[in-house]
Structure formats: structure tokens, C-alpha cells
Design a protein around this motif. Structure first.
Motif, short mmCIF file in Angstrom:
data_model
loop_
_atom_site.label_atom_id
_atom_site.label_comp_id
_atom_site.label_asym_id
_atom_site.label_seq_id
_atom_site.Cartn_x
_atom_site.Cartn_y
_atom_site.Cartn_z
N VAL A 1 0.86 -1.18 0.00
CA VAL A 1 0.00 0.00 0.00
C VAL A 1 0.90 1.23 0.00
CG1 VAL A 1 -1.84 1.23 1.19
CG2 VAL A 1 -1.75 -1.27 1.31
N GLN A 2 0.71 2.09 -0.99
CA GLN A 2 1.50 3.30 -1.12
C GLN A 2 0.94 4.39 -0.21
OE1 GLN A 2 4.27 2.92 -3.30
NE2 GLN A 2 3.40 0.88 -3.05
N THR A 3 1.73 5.43 0.02
CA THR A 3 1.30 6.51 0.91
C THR A 3 0.05 7.23 0.39
OG1 THR A 3 2.88 8.00 -0.17
CG2 THR A 3 3.59 6.92 1.86
N ASP A 4 -0.18 7.20 -0.92
CA ASP A 4 -1.38 7.85 -1.46
C ASP A 4 -2.61 6.93 -1.43
OD1 ASP A 4 -0.89 6.04 -3.50
OD2 ASP A 4 -0.79 7.54 -5.09
N GLY A 5 -2.46 5.72 -0.86
CA GLY A 5 -3.57 4.78 -0.76
C GLY A 5 -3.67 3.79 -1.90
N THR A 6 -2.82 3.94 -2.93
CA THR A 6 -2.81 3.00 -4.04
C THR A 6 -2.33 1.64 -3.54
OG1 THR A 6 -2.30 4.78 -5.59
CG2 THR A 6 -1.87 2.54 -6.35
N VAL A 7 -3.01 0.58 -3.98
CA VAL A 7 -2.64 -0.78 -3.56
C VAL A 7 -2.10 -1.53 -4.77
CG1 VAL A 7 -3.47 -2.93 -2.56
CG2 VAL A 7 -4.45 -0.77 -1.81
N PHE A 8 -0.89 -2.07 -4.64
CA PHE A 8 -0.29 -2.89 -5.69
C PHE A 8 -0.31 -4.34 -5.21
CE2 PHE A 8 1.66 1.22 -6.57
CZ PHE A 8 1.44 1.32 -7.93
N ILE A 9 -0.74 -5.24 -6.10
CA ILE A 9 -0.83 -6.65 -5.76
C ILE A 9 -0.09 -7.47 -6.81
CG2 ILE A 9 -2.42 -8.57 -5.34
CD1 ILE A 9 -4.55 -6.33 -4.80
N SER A 10 0.84 -8.30 -6.38
CA SER A 10 1.52 -9.23 -7.28
C SER A 10 0.81 -10.57 -7.18
CB SER A 10 2.99 -9.40 -6.90
OG SER A 10 3.67 -8.18 -7.01
N VAL A 11 0.46 -11.14 -8.33
CA VAL A 11 -0.25 -12.42 -8.33
C VAL A 11 0.46 -13.43 -9.22
CG1 VAL A 11 -2.49 -11.36 -7.87
CG2 VAL A 11 -1.78 -11.74 -10.23
N TYR A 12 0.14 -14.68 -9.01
CA TYR A 12 0.65 -15.77 -9.85
C TYR A 12 -0.53 -16.63 -10.27
CZ TYR A 12 2.79 -20.05 -11.40
OH TYR A 12 3.14 -21.12 -12.16
N THR A 13 -0.59 -16.96 -11.55
CA THR A 13 -1.64 -17.84 -12.05
C THR A 13 -1.09 -19.26 -12.10
OG1 THR A 13 -2.51 -16.05 -13.42
CG2 THR A 13 -3.23 -18.29 -13.95
N PRO A 14 -1.61 -20.17 -11.26
CA PRO A 14 -1.13 -21.55 -11.27
C PRO A 14 -1.26 -22.18 -12.66
CG PRO A 14 -2.50 -21.17 -9.36
CD PRO A 14 -2.63 -19.95 -10.25
N ARG A 15 -0.28 -23.02 -13.04
CA ARG A 15 -0.23 -23.63 -14.36
C ARG A 15 -0.41 -25.13 -14.26
NH1 ARG A 15 2.41 -20.93 -18.58
NH2 ARG A 15 1.69 -22.80 -19.65
N SER A 16 -1.63 -25.58 -14.25
CA SER A 16 -1.87 -27.03 -14.19
C SER A 16 -1.42 -27.71 -15.48
CB SER A 16 -3.34 -27.31 -13.93
OG SER A 16 -4.14 -26.78 -14.96
N ASP A 17 -1.29 -26.95 -16.57
CA ASP A 17 -0.85 -27.51 -17.84
C ASP A 17 0.66 -27.63 -17.95
OD1 ASP A 17 -0.58 -24.69 -17.90
OD2 ASP A 17 -0.53 -24.71 -20.08
N ASP A 18 1.40 -27.06 -16.99
CA ASP A 18 2.86 -27.09 -17.04
C ASP A 18 3.41 -27.22 -15.61
OD1 ASP A 18 5.57 -26.74 -17.42
OD2 ASP A 18 5.35 -25.02 -18.75
N PRO A 19 3.41 -28.44 -15.06
CA PRO A 19 3.84 -28.65 -13.67
C PRO A 19 5.25 -28.15 -13.37
CG PRO A 19 2.81 -30.63 -14.56
CD PRO A 19 2.98 -29.66 -15.70
N GLU A 20 6.17 -28.25 -14.33
CA GLU A 20 7.54 -27.77 -14.09
C GLU A 20 7.55 -26.27 -13.86
OE1 GLU A 20 10.73 -28.82 -16.71
OE2 GLU A 20 10.14 -30.93 -16.70
#
Length: 64
Positions: free
Chosen positions: A34-53
Motif C-alpha cells: 500500500v502506497q502513501t497515497d492509498g494506491t494498492v499494488f498486488i503481485s499475483v501468480y496464475t497456477p499452471r496445471s498444464d505445465d507442472p515444471e
């Protein structure tokens, strides 16, 4: 007899998101800042069931 599960979803303010939660479309939340101006940054990961490695090499979820 098969068991069925009802999907439960809810909405909450972005500032309440925490590492280890997931989004309604299945992305893992890896980082929230959360930035001082109230902006929220979120890092996400999309699980890859098609590519286990690739899925195994993903960034750490940050939770134990």
C-alpha cells in the motif's frame, strides 16, 4: 453418493488482501503493498496445471 461443494466468494477492500489468499479467478496473491497515497499494488501468480515444471518454479507464496 457424490458430494457437491458450493463456491463461496466475497468482496473486500484491496487494503485487506494478504499474501496467501487467492482471487476469485484462481490467482495466488504473492505480495501486497500500500502506497502513501492509498494506491494498492498486488503481485499475483496464475497456477499452471498444464505445465507442472513451470508451476513448481513459481515464486514463493510467502506463507508457510
Amino acid at each position: 453418493m457424490a458430494t457437491t461443494f458450493e463456491q463461496i466468494s466475497y468482496m473486500l477492500p484491496a487494503v485487506l488482501l494478504k499474501v496467501g489468499m487467492s482471487t476469485d479467478d484462481g490467482q495466488d496473491i504473492l505480495d501486497v503493498s500500500v502506497q502513501t497515497d492509498g494506491t494498492v499494488f498486488i503481485s499475483v501468480y496464475t497456477p499452471r496445471s498444464d505445465d507442472p515444471e513451470q508451476d513448481e518454479a513459481r515464486p514463493s507464496r510467502g506463507c508457510s
